[in-house]
Design a protein around this motif. Structure first.
Motif, PDB file in Angstrom:
ATOM      1  N   MET A   1      -7.423   0.785   6.016  1.00  0.00           N
ATOM      2  CA  MET A   1      -7.546  -0.274   6.735  1.00  0.00           C
ATOM      3  C   MET A   1      -8.930  -0.030   7.573  1.00  0.00           C
ATOM      4  N   ALA A   2      -9.489  -0.938   7.991  1.00  0.00           N
ATOM      5  CA  ALA A   2     -10.973  -0.798   8.602  1.00  0.00           C
ATOM      6  C   ALA A   2     -10.824  -1.511  10.006  1.00  0.00           C
ATOM      7  N   VAL A   3     -11.378  -1.165  10.971  1.00  0.00           N
ATOM      8  CA  VAL A   3     -11.546  -1.769  12.465  1.00  0.00           C
ATOM      9  C   VAL A   3     -13.107  -2.124  12.756  1.00  0.00           C
ATOM     10  N   ILE A   4     -13.464  -3.130  12.762  1.00  0.00           N
ATOM     11  CA  ILE A   4     -14.836  -3.633  12.948  1.00  0.00           C
ATOM     12  C   ILE A   4     -15.032  -4.085  14.457  1.00  0.00           C
ATOM     13  N   ASP A   5     -15.806  -3.270  15.244  1.00  0.00           N
ATOM     14  CA  ASP A   5     -15.935  -3.385  16.920  1.00  0.00           C
ATOM     15  C   ASP A   5     -17.319  -4.253  17.044  1.00  0.00           C
ATOM     16  N   ARG A   6     -17.203  -5.427  17.498  1.00  0.00           N
ATOM     17  CA  ARG A   6     -18.111  -6.492  17.883  1.00  0.00           C
ATOM     18  C   ARG A   6     -18.241  -6.526  19.486  1.00  0.00           C
ATOM     19  N   ASP A   7     -17.328  -5.483  20.233  1.00  0.00           N
ATOM     20  CA  ASP A   7     -17.311  -5.548  21.393  1.00  0.00           C
ATOM     21  C   ASP A   7     -17.808  -4.241  22.407  1.00  0.00           C
ATOM     22  N   SER A   8     -18.615  -3.389  21.490  1.00  0.00           N
ATOM     23  CA  SER A   8     -19.140  -2.317  22.140  1.00  0.00           C
ATOM     24  C   SER A   8     -18.049  -1.280  22.643  1.00  0.00           C
ATOM     25  N   ASN A   9     -16.898  -1.420  22.170  1.00  0.00           N
ATOM     26  CA  ASN A   9     -15.529  -0.451  22.594  1.00  0.00           C
ATOM     27  C   ASN A   9     -15.607  -0.514  24.186  1.00  0.00           C
ATOM     28  N   ARG A  10     -15.755  -1.788  24.715  1.00  0.00           N
ATOM     29  CA  ARG A  10     -15.591  -2.005  26.370  1.00  0.00           C
ATOM     30  C   ARG A  10     -14.032  -1.758  26.456  1.00  0.00           C
ATOM     31  N   GLY A  11     -13.831  -1.221  27.644  1.00  0.00           N
ATOM     32  CA  GLY A  11     -12.399  -0.823  27.905  1.00  0.00           C
ATOM     33  C   GLY A  11     -11.616   0.265  26.836  1.00  0.00           C
ATOM     34  N   GLY A  12     -12.414   0.860  25.865  1.00  0.00           N
ATOM     35  CA  GLY A  12     -11.927   1.806  24.906  1.00  0.00           C
ATOM     36  C   GLY A  12     -10.842   1.096  23.870  1.00  0.00           C
ATOM     37  N   VAL A  13     -11.099  -0.001  23.798  1.00  0.00           N
ATOM     38  CA  VAL A  13      -9.870  -1.097  22.962  1.00  0.00           C
ATOM     39  C   VAL A  13     -10.194  -0.434  21.411  1.00  0.00           C
ATOM     40  N   ALA A  14     -11.469  -0.507  20.975  1.00  0.00           N
ATOM     41  CA  ALA A  14     -11.842  -0.094  19.478  1.00  0.00           C
ATOM     42  C   ALA A  14     -11.381   1.573  19.206  1.00  0.00           C
ATOM     43  N   ASP A  15     -11.748   2.434  19.828  1.00  0.00           N
ATOM     44  CA  ASP A  15     -11.322   3.533  19.707  1.00  0.00           C
ATOM     45  C   ASP A  15      -9.970   3.919  19.761  1.00  0.00           C
ATOM     46  N   SER A  16      -9.149   3.556  20.997  1.00  0.00           N
ATOM     47  CA  SER A  16      -7.957   3.544  21.038  1.00  0.00           C
ATOM     48  C   SER A  16      -7.002   2.864  19.784  1.00  0.00           C
ATOM     49  N   MET A  17      -7.708   2.018  19.262  1.00  0.00           N
ATOM     50  CA  MET A  17      -6.773   1.057  18.348  1.00  0.00           C
ATOM     51  C   MET A  17      -7.068   1.850  17.116  1.00  0.00           C
ATOM     52  N   ARG A  18      -8.191   2.591  16.937  1.00  0.00           N
ATOM     53  CA  ARG A  18      -8.111   3.547  15.599  1.00  0.00           C
ATOM     54  C   ARG A  18      -7.402   4.650  15.433  1.00  0.00           C
ATOM     55  N   ALA A  19      -7.226   5.200  16.931  1.00  0.00           N
ATOM     56  CA  ALA A  19      -6.227   6.247  17.066  1.00  0.00           C
ATOM     57  C   ALA A  19      -4.863   6.016  16.739  1.00  0.00           C
ATOM     58  N   TYR A  20      -4.674   4.847  17.451  1.00  0.00           N
ATOM     59  CA  TYR A  20      -3.110   4.120  17.528  1.00  0.00           C
ATOM     60  C   TYR A  20      -2.746   3.903  15.673  1.00  0.00           C
ATOM     61  N   LEU A  21      -3.692   3.240  15.193  1.00  0.00           N
ATOM     62  CA  LEU A  21      -3.277   2.951  13.476  1.00  0.00           C
ATOM     63  C   LEU A  21      -3.540   4.044  12.788  1.00  0.00           C
ATOM     64  N   ALA A  22      -4.204   5.194  13.142  1.00  0.00           N
ATOM     65  CA  ALA A  22      -4.479   6.402  12.237  1.00  0.00           C
ATOM     66  C   ALA A  22      -3.082   7.073  11.918  1.00  0.00           C
ATOM     67  N   VAL A  23      -2.121   6.932  12.724  1.00  0.00           N
ATOM     68  CA  VAL A  23      -0.875   7.617  12.792  1.00  0.00           C
ATOM     69  C   VAL A  23       0.016   7.141  11.329  1.00  0.00           C
ATOM     70  N   ASP A  24      -0.126   5.980  11.226  1.00  0.00           N
ATOM     71  CA  ASP A  24       0.627   5.518   9.953  1.00  0.00           C
ATOM     72  C   ASP A  24      -0.190   4.985   8.994  1.00  0.00           C
ATOM     73  N   ASN A  25      -1.503   4.771   9.107  1.00  0.00           N
ATOM     74  CA  ASN A  25      -2.259   4.257   8.086  1.00  0.00           C
ATOM     75  C   ASN A  25      -3.526   5.185   7.930  1.00  0.00           C
ATOM     76  N   GLU A  26      -4.316   4.682   6.779  1.00  0.00           N
ATOM     77  CA  GLU A  26      -5.565   5.413   6.360  1.00  0.00           C
ATOM     78  C   GLU A  26      -6.754   4.601   6.652  1.00  0.00           C
ATOM     79  N   LEU A  27      -7.640   5.076   7.806  1.00  0.00           N
ATOM     80  CA  LEU A  27      -8.730   4.071   8.262  1.00  0.00           C
ATOM     81  C   LEU A  27      -9.965   4.721   7.312  1.00  0.00           C
ATOM     82  N   THR A  28     -11.066   3.638   7.330  1.00  0.00           N
ATOM     83  CA  THR A  28     -12.232   3.804   6.520  1.00  0.00           C
ATOM     84  C   THR A  28     -12.965   3.125   7.297  1.00  0.00           C
ATOM     85  N   ASP A  29     -14.490   3.381   7.136  1.00  0.00           N
ATOM     86  CA  ASP A  29     -15.485   2.759   7.924  1.00  0.00           C
ATOM     87  C   ASP A  29     -16.191   1.841   6.827  1.00  0.00           C
ATOM     88  N   LEU A  30     -16.490   0.430   7.509  1.00  0.00           N
ATOM     89  CA  LEU A  30     -17.116  -0.505   6.877  1.00  0.00           C
ATOM     90  C   LEU A  30     -18.375  -0.918   7.735  1.00  0.00           C
TER      91      LEU A  30
END
Length: 450
Positions: A1-30
C-alpha cells in the motif's frame, strides 16, 4: 500500500500513519500524479492508496474541538484482492486512535464547575492539587485543569467520585503540537505489547506434539495440491472435446448411405461398431496421457518437483481421469446414436459440460456452494470425478482424512456406472432409430407430376 501526503505532514499525520500501517502491511512510495496512481491500481502494484488531502490536519483538529464528525481520507482500493479492504480497516483504526488520544489528552474541566457540583469535596483553592493546569491560565481561580487517570483516582479516594459524575469537559486551543502528540500516541499503542497482547497457545506436551505431527502428515503439500487442481481442470475441456469428436465420428458412420454400405459388407456390424468405439476410447486415453505430460511439465517449469508426488496417489488419479475420459466417449456415443448433428452436439457438450464444471467443486469450494447446487452436482459425473481425485491425493474434501482407497474406488466406480448407463441409453436409442427409420428421418418435400 502507499500513503500520498498532500498536507505537508502537518501534525505528523502522514509519517505516523505510515509507521502505524507498516506493522501489518508493506508500504511503497508512489509519485503523486494521476497517471502513476491509476497505473499502480490497474496493474495491481498496490492494494490500497491512502491520500491525505490538503488541510486535513486542520479539519481533524476542528472536528475534535467542535465534537463534529471526523474528516475522512481518500482511499483507492484494488478490485482484485481483499487485502486493500483489510488495510483500509487499519487506516480507520489509526484515525480513530488519533482522535481518541487528541480528545482524551486535552479535555479540560473547570474547577468552578467541580466546586459547584461536589461542594466541599473539591474547592477552587484545592483544585490545583488535582490535575494539570492547562496552558494559557492566568490565575488560580479561573484556570482549568486536565485530568488523567491518577487524578480521577484521587477524586475517587476523596469522595467516591466516578468519571460519569464529573462535569462535561471542554477542548480549547488545540494546536498542531497536540495533534502530533496524539498521532505519536497512536503509533506507540500499536507497538505496545501490553496493549496488543500476542496470541497465547497452550500446548499440552505429548498430545499436542502427536496431534501436530499427524496434522502435518495429513496436510497436502504444494505439489499435491497443484497436481490435483490441474487434473480437475481437465474436466470441462476433456468432456467438450471427446463428446463432440465421438458424436461427429459416429454420426458419419450412421449416415444413411454409409450405414447401408456397412450393412452390405461381409463383416458383422456389431464387430465394426466395437472397433470404432475401441478406437475412440484409445484416442481418449491418448488425450489423457498428453494432458498428464503437459501437467507434469508445467509443474517442473514453476519449480515444483513432480517426483515429490506419492506414486500411489498419482496412479489412482490417472485411473480416475481415464475412467472419466471413457465416460465422455460414452456420452458422445449417445449423441451419435440419437442422430445429433455437429451444431446440436456442440451445444449440448457446452451446456452440459459447464453444468458439470460448476457443480463439481473444481471451481468453487464445497462449503461455499448452496445446497441445491450440491444436490445437482451429486447427480452428475463431474462431482464424483473430483471426489475421486480428492480421495486419491488427500486434498480438497479429503484433506482432513487423507488419501482413502475405498472412497476413491466408490467415486471412480460411480463415474464408470455413468459411462455404462450412457452406453445403454445410446444402444436403445440406436436400435429404435434402425427399427423405425421413418420416425427419425428428416421431413422431405416430394414433387409430383400432374
Amino acid at each position: 500500500m502507499a500513503v500520498i501526503d498532500r498536507d505537508s505532514n502537518r501534525g505528523g499525520v502522514a509519517d505516523s500513519m505510515r509507521a502505524y500501517l507498516a506493522v501489518d502491511n508493506e508500504l511503497t512510495d508512489l509519485d503523486d500524479d494521476p497517471e502513476t496512481l491509476q497505473q499502480a491500481v490497474a496493474s495491481n502494484w498496490v492494494d490500497l492508496i491512502v491520500i491525505i488531502p490538503d488541510g486535513y490536519a486542520d479539519r481533524l483538529v476542528a472536528s475534535a474541538a467542535s465534537e463534529g464528525k471526523a474528516p475522512a481520507v481518500e482511499t483507492v482500493t484494488s478490485y482484485t484482492s481483499g487485502a486493500g479492504s483489510m488495510a483500509s480497516m487499519d487506516v480507520s483504526g489509526f484515525l480513530s486512535l488519533t482522535r481518541t488520544a487528541l480528545i482524551g489528552g486535552n479535555v479540560t474541566v473547570d474547577p468552578a464547575e467541580l466546586a459547584a457540583r461536589f461542594g466541599g469535596m473539591v474547592s477552587q483553592q484545592g483544585a490545583p492539587s488535582i490535575g494539570t493546569p492547562s496552558t494559557g491560565a492566568t490565575d488560580g481561580t479561573s484556570q482549568s485543569f486536565t485530568l488523567n487517570d491518577s487524578d480521577l483516582a484521587k477524586l475517587g479516594e476523596s469522595g467516591g467520585i466516578t468519571l460519569d459524575q464529573l462535569p462535561e469537559g471542554a477542548l480549547k486551543n488545540l494546536t498542531m503540537d497536540d495533534l502530533k502528540s496524539a498521532t505519536k500516541q497512536a503509533v506507540d499503542t500499536v507497538h505496545d505489547k501490553n496493549a496488543n497482547h500476542a496470541i497465547a497457545v497452550d500446548h499440552s506436551a505429548d498430545s499436542a506434539a502427536s496431534d501436530s505431527a499427524s496434522a502435518a502428515e495429513r496436510t497436502p503439500d504444494r505439489a499435491t495440491n497443484g497436481f490435483g487442481g490441474l487434473m480437475k481442470v481437465v474436466l470441462y475441456p476433456l468432456f467438450l472435446a471427446m463428446t463432440v469428436c465421438t458424436s461427429l465420428v459416429l454420426g458419419v458412420f450412421n449416415a444413411g448411405e454409409t450405414r447401408r454400405r456397412l450393412y452390405a459388407s461381409p463383416q458383422r456390424s456389431s464387430t465394426m461398431g466395437m472397433q470404432r468405439m475401441a478406437t475412440l476410447c484409445a484416442f481418449a486415453l491418448v488425450v489423457v496421457a498428453g494432458y498428464l505430460a503437459i501437467t507434469l511439465a508445467m509443474m517442473a517449469v514453476t519449480g515444483v518437483d513432480p517426483r515429490s508426488l506419492a506414486p500411489a496417489g498419482v496412479a489412482m488419479t490417472i485411473t480416475s481421469t481415464c475412467v472419466y475420459a471413457l465416460m465422455t466417449v460414452a456420452c458422445g456415443f449417445l449423441l451419435g446414436e440419437c442422430g445429433f448433428n455437429d451444431i446440436m452436439a456442440n451445444g449440448f457438450a457446452n451446456v452440459f459440460g459447464l453444468a458439470i464444471l460448476f457443480t463439481s467443486g473444481a471451481t468453487f469450494p464445497l462449503d461455499l456452494m448452496p445446497e441445491p447446487m450440491v444436490a445437482i452436482g451429486r447427480m452428475l459425473p463431474g462431482w464424483w470425478y473430483c471426489a475421486s481425485v480428492d480421495d486419491a491425493l488427500g486434498i480438497g474434501s479429503a484433506s482432513a482424512s487423507g488419501p482413502n482407497v475405498i472412497a476413491w474406488g466408490l467415486s471412480t466406480g460411480i463415474v464408470a456406472l455413468f459411462a455404462v448407463a450412457l452406453v445403454c441409453v445410446g444402444l436403445a436409442a440406436g436400435r429404435a432409430r434402425r427399427q423405425r427409420p421413418a420416425s427419425f428421418a428428416p421431413t422431405t418435400t416430394q414433387l409430383t407430376e400432374n
